[in-house]
Design a protein around this motif. Structure first.
Motif, short mmCIF file in Angstrom:
data_model
loop_
_atom_site.label_atom_id
_atom_site.label_comp_id
_atom_site.label_asym_id
_atom_site.label_seq_id
_atom_site.Cartn_x
_atom_site.Cartn_y
_atom_site.Cartn_z
N GLY A 3 59.17 67.40 -41.25
CA GLY A 3 60.42 66.24 -42.22
C GLY A 3 59.87 65.60 -42.93
N TYR A 4 60.63 64.66 -42.81
CA TYR A 4 60.83 63.85 -44.09
C TYR A 4 61.24 62.54 -43.37
CZ TYR A 4 61.24 62.73 -49.08
OH TYR A 4 60.47 62.09 -50.74
N ALA A 5 60.58 61.10 -44.16
CA ALA A 5 60.67 60.25 -43.83
C ALA A 5 61.23 59.79 -45.38
CB ALA A 5 59.59 59.30 -43.74
N TYR A 6 62.30 59.78 -44.63
CA TYR A 6 63.33 58.54 -45.83
C TYR A 6 63.83 56.55 -45.27
CZ TYR A 6 67.18 57.23 -49.08
OH TYR A 6 67.76 57.36 -49.63
N TYR B 6 63.04 58.62 -40.42
CA TYR B 6 63.17 60.28 -40.82
C TYR B 6 63.81 61.40 -40.34
CZ TYR B 6 60.16 59.35 -36.58
OH TYR B 6 59.76 58.52 -34.58
N LYS C 80 68.61 63.04 -37.24
CA LYS C 80 68.28 61.89 -37.91
C LYS C 80 67.57 61.19 -36.58
CE LYS C 80 70.54 58.13 -38.65
NZ LYS C 80 71.31 57.24 -39.65
N PHE D 293 54.03 60.65 -38.20
CA PHE D 293 55.41 59.63 -39.13
C PHE D 293 54.85 58.41 -38.67
CE2 PHE D 293 58.25 63.43 -38.98
CZ PHE D 293 58.43 63.46 -40.55
#
Length: 450
Positions: free
Chosen positions: A40-43, A47, A78, A400
């Motif tokens: 996963g990627y936090a933005y 995330y 998302k 996260f």
């Protein structure tokens, strides 16, 4: 007698409910044949979860192949800190499509993994503008490649966050898979490609696992690479720090300079098994946190000495030159896996799996796990830990940290209902309804700040 039984049940129910009283929110999404998340990627306040699905019905169902779990598709989903889960974006082709890692790059999210598909979103002919099939430039190295027509190929996907679509899909012919991806200080991508080779020495066939560190420019062309030799074990983590690249493998730590020249290679050696499970680069404190497992009474390389008779986990705090600042052991009973480390305030959080139930007979082998969350201070000391799970199998994969310091645990679960995960009260009941207990769904648990 009934009075005492009632009192006992009442006290037990209070204890059971208090096991996980820090849980704020529970969310679950899946399908008839399950789904799993890999990274996963936090933005911003969101995330993005990446994974695969083999389901042909439900919340996350395949797009291209009616065979379902035999040929899974990939998804990007998302999750907003306040609004929760959005509808997943599914993509792939007629084969198996798997994602391992992701990173933000030029306002896109780059995902890497492998695929065997040759149609759908990954059709090189129909999507000629968006598909690349790239090779290494050095012909001498290319002669080692055991089969350029292998089924699986390394796969890189460019995902447009704003428009919710795939804008590029690139195949790397010489690699079975791409495992890791980061963006470096030169605004290029760094990836690790895996290349298995069949080799024969003195009439004996050997399986060799080569890894390549590759640098890609903004057009995803290979501009630099380094061959990592066999016998370093599986790749665990990749970092850029202080102008160098640090590659953590199961058995070795390899450091390269920005020109991909070897700086140092540090190997663990022991009288019994040892290996790195996960690591984290703490930019603020200029140190690496390394967690691993060993059965050794003596481990050389970092002056680790384990006098315990039973297997233990170790954590090492290393400075940027890989000198040990501290070495310690912890042995949480029934801890079986450690999957991710993240920074949390001035401490670290580690997510993993806890063995809750195990059964083995001549006919079958069965196990159940809970999710375990561990807090460790900057000196490597375990502060606290909690377990989360239901009556079936629940696995912790990622963490996260939200804006208000609440913690969202990402995992997979067989437990069927919200109450199962909260209260841990039901016994295991074999069932195949909607795939539960055979296929895991994706689980998100948000807990209070620690």
């Amino acid at each position: 007698m009934k009075k005492y039984i009632f009192i006992f049940i009442f006290i037990l129910s209070i204890f059971t409910l208090s096991l996980n009283n820090d849980i704020i929110k529970y969310e679950k999404i899946g399908g008839n044949a399950g789904a799993s998340c890999s990274c996963g990627y936090a933005y911003s306040d969101n995330y993005y979860l990446m994974g695969l699905t083999g389901s042909i019905s439900g919340d996350i169902k395949i797009k291209f192949n009616e065979s379902g779990f035999l040929f899974p598709d990939s998804f990007i989903m998302k999750v907003n800190q306040n609004a929760g889960i959005s509808s997943p974006f599914i993509f792939g082709g007629n084969g198996t499509d798997v994602l391992y890692d992701c990173v933000k790059f030029n306002n896109k999210i780059i995902c890497v993994g492998y695929t065997s598909s040759m149609d759908g979103d990954i059709n090189p002919k129909e999507n000629a503008k968006n598909i690349g099939t790239y090779s290494l430039l050095n012909k001498k190295d290319r002669k080692q490649f055991f089969d350029l027509k292998q089924i699986y190929k390394g796969w890189l996907v460019e995902y447009d966050i704003l428009n919710n679509k795939i804008t590029k899909s690139i195949l790397f012919n010489e690699f079975y898979s791409i495992y890791n991806v980061i963006n470096n200080s030169q605004k290029n991508l760094i990836i690790i490609g895996w290349q298995p080779i069949d080799k024969e020495e003195n009439g004996i066939k050997k399986d060799i696992n080569n890894y390549y560190l590759l640098e890609l420019n903004e057009k995803y062309k290979i501009i630099n690479y380094y061959l990592i030799p066999n016998e370093v074990g599986y790749v665990m983590n990749l970092f850029e720090a202080n102008g160098k690249y640090y590659l953590f493998f199961y058995k070795d730590i390899i450091v390269l300079d920005k020109n991909f020249k070897l700086v140092t290679q540090k190997k663990y050696s022991a009288d019994k098994g040892i290996g790195v499970l996960n690591s984290y680069w703490d930019e603020k404190n200029q140190q690496f946190v390394v967690i691993g497992e060993t059965e050794s009474t003596k481990v050389e390389g970092f002056n680790i000495k384990n006098n315990a008779k039973e297997s233990k986990y170790f954590n090492i705090i290393l400075d940027k030159n890989l000198n040990a600042k501290s070495v310690s052991y912890f042995n949480i009973n029934k801890l079986v896996k450690l999957n991710k480390i993240v920074k949390y305030k001035d401490n670290y959080l580690i997510i993993g799996n806890y063995l809750k139930k195990y059964f083995k007979s001549a006919e079958m082998e069965y196990s159940e796990h809970d999710i375990i969350l561990i807090m460790m201070d900057k000196n490597g000391k375990i502060i606290k830990y909690e377990t989360y799970g239901g009556y079936a199998d629940d696995i912790g994969k990622d963490i996260f940290i939200n804006n208000n310091n609440t913690i969202t645990i990402i995992g997979e679960c067989d437990s069927e209902t919200k109450d199962d995960v909260f209260n841990q009260t039901k016994e295991y009941i074999p069932s195949t309804e909607e795939g539960d207990l055979l296929f895991q769904d994706i689980l998100l648990i948000t807990i209070k700040a620690w």
